[in-house]
Structure formats: C-alpha cells, structure tokens
Scaffold this motif. Structure first.
Motif, PDB file in Angstrom:
ATOM      1  N   ASN A  37      -9.968  44.029 -21.624  1.00 28.93           N
ATOM      2  CA  ASN A  37     -10.662  45.205 -22.370  1.00 28.93           C
ATOM      3  C   ASN A  37     -10.406  46.296 -21.596  1.00 28.93           C
ATOM      4  OD1 ASN A  37     -12.258  44.670 -20.251  1.00 28.93           O
ATOM      5  ND2 ASN A  37     -13.995  45.413 -21.013  1.00 28.93           N
TER       6      ASN A  37
ATOM      7  N   ASP B  94     -11.662  50.285 -21.763  1.00 29.87           N
ATOM      8  CA  ASP B  94     -12.657  51.328 -22.025  1.00 29.87           C
ATOM      9  C   ASP B  94     -12.188  52.441 -22.898  1.00 29.87           C
ATOM     10  OD1 ASP B  94     -15.237  52.728 -21.888  1.00 29.87           O
ATOM     11  OD2 ASP B  94     -14.278  53.945 -20.425  1.00 29.87           O
ATOM     12  N   SER B  95     -12.649  53.206 -23.830  1.00 27.44           N
ATOM     13  CA  SER B  95     -12.098  53.926 -24.698  1.00 27.44           C
ATOM     14  C   SER B  95     -12.220  55.368 -23.966  1.00 27.44           C
ATOM     15  CB  SER B  95     -12.877  54.208 -25.997  1.00 27.44           C
ATOM     16  OG  SER B  95     -14.355  54.238 -25.753  1.00 27.44           O
ATOM     17  N   ASP B  96     -13.156  55.445 -23.101  1.00 31.71           N
ATOM     18  CA  ASP B  96     -13.403  56.573 -22.355  1.00 31.71           C
ATOM     19  C   ASP B  96     -12.323  56.821 -20.874  1.00 31.71           C
ATOM     20  OD1 ASP B  96     -15.401  57.694 -23.918  1.00 31.71           O
ATOM     21  OD2 ASP B  96     -16.872  56.850 -22.825  1.00 31.71           O
TER      22      ASP B  96
ATOM     23  N   LYS C 298      -4.297  55.930 -15.671  1.00 29.54           N
ATOM     24  CA  LYS C 298      -4.594  56.129 -17.209  1.00 29.54           C
ATOM     25  C   LYS C 298      -3.429  55.816 -18.016  1.00 29.54           C
ATOM     26  CE  LYS C 298      -8.941  58.697 -17.232  1.00 29.54           C
ATOM     27  NZ  LYS C 298      -9.688  59.924 -17.616  1.00 29.54           N
TER      28      LYS C 298
ATOM     29  N   LYS D  51      -1.999  53.019 -20.680  1.00 37.76           N
ATOM     30  CA  LYS D  51      -1.816  53.551 -22.200  1.00 37.76           C
ATOM     31  C   LYS D  51      -0.802  52.777 -22.773  1.00 37.76           C
ATOM     32  CE  LYS D  51      -3.992  58.089 -22.292  1.00 37.76           C
ATOM     33  NZ  LYS D  51      -3.717  59.630 -22.262  1.00 37.76           N
TER      34      LYS D  51
ATOM     35  N   SER E 147      -1.088  46.432 -23.666  1.00 42.42           N
ATOM     36  CA  SER E 147      -2.223  46.124 -24.661  1.00 42.42           C
ATOM     37  C   SER E 147      -2.855  44.813 -24.080  1.00 42.42           C
ATOM     38  CB  SER E 147      -1.405  45.605 -25.894  1.00 42.42           C
ATOM     39  OG  SER E 147      -0.595  46.685 -26.471  1.00 42.42           O
TER      40      SER E 147
END
Length: 196
Positions: A128, A130-132, A160, A164, A167
């Motif tokens: 997973n 985290d979107s933040d 970060k 990105k 996946s």
C-alpha cells in the motif's frame, strides 16, 4: 480434489488446505478464517492509528545502531553525512518480510530485542502507498493471503520520488532503521532509500 490442496510454506509438499500443521515436516500453517477476519479488523484500526501518529511526528528519527544484528551474515554499507560533517557507516543487514513475520510470530519480545533500533535492507512486495506520502507498506510477496505488512515511513522527497516510480505488487528493498516492534502493531521503520 486439486483445489482443496496447497503447498506447505516450509517444505513445499502438497497438503490439504485445512491442515493446521504439515504432515510431512510438522510446520505450522496459517490460521483459521476467524483469525483472518480478526486480523483484518485489527489491521484497519492500526493503519488509522499509525497514520495519525505518523502525521504528528516531526523531523527525522536517525537513531544510531544499537544491539547486535542477528540473521544474515552479510550486510550492505552506506555512508551518510551527519550535521557536523563527520561520516558514519551504516550497515544494512539483508532480511525478508517473511523472516521478520516469522520472528514476530515466534516470540514478539525476542523480535523486539533483536530488530528494534537496527538497520536492515528489507525485501518484500509493495502492498500500500499512503496518498499523502507519509508511509508505505510492504508484505511477503510469496504469501497467498496475508494481513502482515511492515509500515515504512517516508522521511525525504528523494524517497517520495522513488515511490512514485513503482506500483503495488512490485518487489522492492527498503533500506532503513526499524524503529518499533509490537505484537499487534508489527514492525515500523524509517526509510533511508528504496531499490526495486
């Protein structure tokens, strides 16, 4: 009958899906569906708690290596600069998510004494993100069904940017320090860098 069989995680022999222990090697198999459902509930609560705790922490947590590293005899070394322009060698001991999970299930207190505060290169599948951009989770890529993940906290923009580019499901190696070990919470670590 073939769909009611699975392979033992320890020895690889074919056994019944309902077997609690392997008749060939005696290895303990995964728990019942009740334990899985309880695990799901606990994991969801913990993810929420850890997300709120992670957002309240500020700065980086760069502890020094303490205790002795057990496990693999080889290590990966990285040189980092500290604030006073001295350099220190950090040795990352290679380990898998499966090995960490097995140690925690066998004895959580011993796992905490062994791994907490030490640096590891943990290999697992990205489970997973985290979107933040505060954390990721990694799990055993060979597990058919698992709720065990290692919570890895993102501390730099460089990490970060690396995340990105990958996946969910990609097998990665996370380099960092294990900052917490708990019977229910599992492992938490701060990420120094990621490779895939």
């Amino acid at each position: 009958m073939a769909n009611k069989m699975k392979n033992c995680k320890a020895c690889g022999q074919e056994i019944a899906k309902s077997a609690k222990t392997c008749p060939h090697c005696g290895a303990k198999q995964k728990g019942s569906m009740g334990k899985i459902l309880l695990g799901v509930l606990v994991a969801l609560v913990l993810i929420g708690v850890m997300g709120s705790i992670g957002s309240k922490k500020s700065g980086t947590e760069n502890g020094s290596t303490s205790g002795s590293n057990s496990g693999a005899s080889t290590s990966i070394t990285q040189t980092e600069s500290s604030t006073n322009n001295e350099t220190e060698q950090i040795e990352y001991t290679p380990i898998t998510v499966a090995e960490l999970e097995e140690a925690l299930e066998a004895n959580a207190m011993n796992a905490s004494d062994t791994y907490k505060g030490n640096y590891y290169a943990v290999t697992g599948a990205l489970s997973n993100i985290d979107s933040d951009g505060k954390y990721i989770g990694i799990e055993d890529p060979d597990a058919e069904f698992t709720f065990f993940t290692i919570q890895c906290y993102i501390k730099t923009d460089e990490v970060k940017d690396a995340i990105k580019q990958i996946s969910k499901g990609d097998v990665i190696t996370v380099y960092g320090q294990i900052t917490d070990v708990g019977e229910i919470m599992g492992y938490s670590m701060n990420i120094d860098r990621i490779e895939n």
